[in-house]
Design an enzyme around this catalytic site. Structure first.
Site, mmCIF file in Angstrom:
data_model
loop_
_atom_site.group_PDB
_atom_site.id
_atom_site.type_symbol
_atom_site.label_atom_id
_atom_site.label_comp_id
_atom_site.label_asym_id
_atom_site.label_seq_id
_atom_site.Cartn_x
_atom_site.Cartn_y
_atom_site.Cartn_z
ATOM 1 N N ARG A 184 0.826 -1.219 0.000
ATOM 2 C CA ARG A 184 0.000 0.000 0.000
ATOM 3 C C ARG A 184 0.857 1.264 0.000
ATOM 4 N NH1 ARG A 184 -5.651 -1.202 3.023
ATOM 5 N NH2 ARG A 184 -5.511 -3.460 3.085
ATOM 6 N N ASP A 311 -2.452 -15.476 -2.624
ATOM 7 C CA ASP A 311 -2.801 -14.843 -3.905
ATOM 8 C C ASP A 311 -1.670 -14.067 -4.592
ATOM 9 O OD1 ASP A 311 -2.981 -13.037 -1.793
ATOM 10 O OD2 ASP A 311 -5.061 -12.503 -2.117
ATOM 11 N N THR A 618 0.059 -5.546 -6.662
ATOM 12 C CA THR A 618 -1.160 -6.201 -6.180
ATOM 13 C C THR A 618 -2.139 -5.217 -5.550
ATOM 14 O OG1 THR A 618 -2.008 -8.097 -4.954
ATOM 15 C CG2 THR A 618 -0.267 -6.808 -3.879
#
Ligand code: DMJ
Length: 639
Positions: A184, A311, A618
């Site tokens: 992030r 993931d 991602t």
């Protein structure tokens, strides 16, 4: 490449299904004014014939301010795949206007954050409160700077930048989670720098990258869960997840590129090399398992998943290959091996509608869980199947075809997890029934006593194995695949051989409008404003040019507007089946960073972010694709 182009088998006798092609050939030989007139007529007819009822509802429509706004009409699937029909063009749709709608949604959410929560991490959109849940470094700003930049929101960008300049990550004296902080914050700073070239963003990224480096002080080189920037002390379990240990290399390699610092490259490449070389022969298809011992750098459990906890570990394998301009052959080979094995072991068809889904499994059995988080997989497959990403020498045409089929089939299922719900919002997690559970459910609904009794576990296992997609594909290719009668009218008549690819298309959903008739049960019923399905729709739109993917995204957007909008932002929903069960007081930063960005990109012109120039991390932060210079290769030891 479209499936419609892939399925026409030569046949001397012209079967009924090929009549359209014969007619087209004859028309092509006619004089040009006849051809032109007929083309317009045929196009208009096709558009209306294959357009589901209600399809054009809402064109150019600006969504209203939430509750009270009429729901989009129930979606009926157009014939999508492999049906030899032209793709319906949604003429009359003003995609730019739809992109503008998304921009105004972003402004609503971001202004709400600025008014009630800045400089805390996230807005609480129901109570107008604020929460510091990601280090207290204004994650909503840093995570969404690049979204603002792409949307042309320069005032918001400048105000955000002013806050970033007040932060000093190095003084922070509490543990920060390495993975979330990397994807992030570091990802957000790097992409905002890449787009704006504001040097203060690179400086901040370098400080943060450096402050997080002690996380790698383990004997394996795998990062610890958390690190305290002021002291370098690490914390967290010695047991980590694939996503946490394997989703930082894009950020650190790009940071190495921008700063010339070898330490950044080294920490990233050490983990990449380890994942490439470790012996995984005990796992089906030598797949990377979910859990790992951080110190030893060895697997710690037998579960294999491409959903939660793993993931982005899979995602970063392909994306390192792309980011470094297709030069990291270890990453390429690992992607081919892992995604090939996952397609083999982890994809199943549901009973009932024949929905293709991806699930986690152990050597013993699949769990049949289908998570919203794993809905990034269709996009990953579609991206990898692009010929500039994996050219013919790396992916044969047959493999590519299977990847594209899987991408489209899974994307349909992900969209169906929205479409099925009365709110039109995507469920967090379901569990697909096996054949026997589904039969019992249907019998119970029909008031019948199940006559079959309880099957042995061996029979259940074998029947589930028969639903494994690769087995079904094999049977279909051998002409042995029979569509069950309950799969609906569109499947009949072309059930084997060169007909419809299993899992790629299913009929309209009359039965499944009723939750009690569906072939899955709900495991987590909330909608968390997640991006993954929209991310895949975006990549499928970019890679196929089929506007149906855009339209699916628009429907999701309308549902978010109707159900999740609050006076100050957007909130997660408690139960996708029942809006009256209310909203959660949370607006995650990924909603600004990813969900709204992917929606905006889906409706915007491709030139806004060309995928041959950028690859997204991602958290949807775009990094420019780059090549290592000779100087960098020598300095970093890249062969
Ligand atoms: C995001 O924070 C990232 O995409 C992460 O990799 C997993 N998913 C969440 C949003 O759903």
């Amino acid at each position: 490449m479209d499936i419609a182009d892939e399925q026409v088998s030569p046949d001397a006798r012209v079967p009924l299904s090929k009549y359209p092609f014969v007619i087209i050939r004859r028309v092509a030989r006619a004089p040009s004014y006849v051809t032109a007139g007929l083309s317009v007529g045929v196009f208009v007819c096709i558009l209306f014939l294959f357009t589901p009822p209600g399809f054009f509802h809402g064109f150019g429509h600006r969504p209203g301010p939430g509750p009270g706004h009429p729901p989009p009409p129930k979606w009926r699937w157009p014939p999508l795949m492999n049906d030899n029909s032209p793709k319906p063009k949604l003429s009359g749709v003003d995609w730019n206007a739809r992109a503008e709608n998304v921009k105004s949604s972003f402004l609503h959410a971001y202004h709400g954050y600025e008014k009630y929560a800045m400089p805390a991490d996230e807005l609480q959109p129901v109570s107008n409160g604020a929460v510091n849940n990601f280090n207290g470094w204004a994650v909503s700003i840093i995570d969404s700077l690049d979204t603002m930049y792409l949307m042309g929101l320069h005032d918001e960008f400048e105000r955000g930048l002013a806050v970033v300049k007040t932060l000093d990550f190095r003084k922070h004296d509490k543990g920060v989670p390495f993975f979330e902080t990397t994807i992030r914050y570091l990802g957000g700073l790097l992409s905002a720098y890449a787009l704006s070239h504001d040097f203060s963003l690179l400086q901040a990224a370098d400080e943060l990258g450096m402050a997080l480096l002690p996380a790698f002080n383990t004997s394996s080189g795998f990062p610890m869960f958390a690190v305290t920037p002021s002291s370098g002390i690490t914390s967290g379990s010695r047991y980590g997840w694939l996503a946490e240990i394997g989703s930082f290399q894009m950020e650190y390699k790009y940071l190495a590129k921008l700063t010339g610092r070898k330490a950044y490259y080294d920490v990233a490449q050490r983990v990449t090399s380890r994942l490439n070389t470790i012996n995984l022969e005990h796992y089906p298809g030598e797949l990377l398992p979910a859990a790992w011992f951080v110190d030893e750098g060895i697997p710690g459990g037998d579960q294999v998943t491409i959903g939660a906890m793993a993931d982005s570990g899979y995602e970063y394998i392909l994306k390192q290959w792309i980011l470094t301009n297709f030069t990291e052959f270890d990453s390429l080979n690992l992607y081919k091996r892992t995604i090939g094995a996952y397609l083999n072991y982890g994809l199943y068809l549901s009973p009932g509608r024949n929905l293709l889904y991806v699930t986690d499994f152990t050597a013993q059995s699949p769990s049949r869980r289908f998570e919203h988080l794993s809905c990034f997989v269709p996009g990953l497959l579609a991206l990898g199947a692009e010929t500039n990403v994996l050219p013919e020498q790396h992916l044969s045409s047959q493999e590519r075809q299977v990847h594209v089929w899987a991408a489209k089939g899974l994307a349909i299922s992900c969209a169906a997890m929205y479409n099925d719900q009365s709110t039109g919002l995507g469920v967090e997690e379901v569990v697909f029934l096996n054949k026997w559970e589904y039969q019992a459910k249907r019998d119970a609904r029909a008031g019948l006593v199940t006559s079959t009794g309880s099957p042995s576990s061996e029979i259940v296992r074998k029947d589930q194995e028969n639903l494994r997609w690769m087995n079904v594909l094999q049977a279909w290719q051998n002409g042995e695949y029979k569509v069950a009668s309950d799969e609906g009218s569109q499947m009949k008549g072309s059930a084997t051989g060169q007909g419809i690819v299993p899992g790629l298309r299913y009929p309209p959903l009359p039965v499944e409008d009723k939750p009690e008739d569906r072939e899955y049960t709900y495991r987590q019923r909330d909608y968390r404003l997640r991006p993954e399905t929209i991310e895949s729709l975006f990549i499928l739109w970019r890679t196929t040019g089929d506007e149906v993917w855009r339209e699916l995204g628009w429907r999701i957007y309308l549902s978010i507007e109707k159900e999740c909008r609050t006076p100050s932002g957007y909130a997660q929903m408690n139960d996708v089946r029942n809006a009256s069960l209310g909203l959660q007081d949370s607006m995650p930063s990924y909603f600004l960073a990813e969900t709204l960005k992917y929606l905006y990109l889906l409706f915007s012109d491709d030139s806004l972010l060309p995928l041959d120039k950028y690859v997204l991390n991602t958290e949807a932060h775009p990094f420019p694709i780059f090549s290592w210079t000779d100087w960098e290769k020598t300095k970093f030891g890249i062969s």
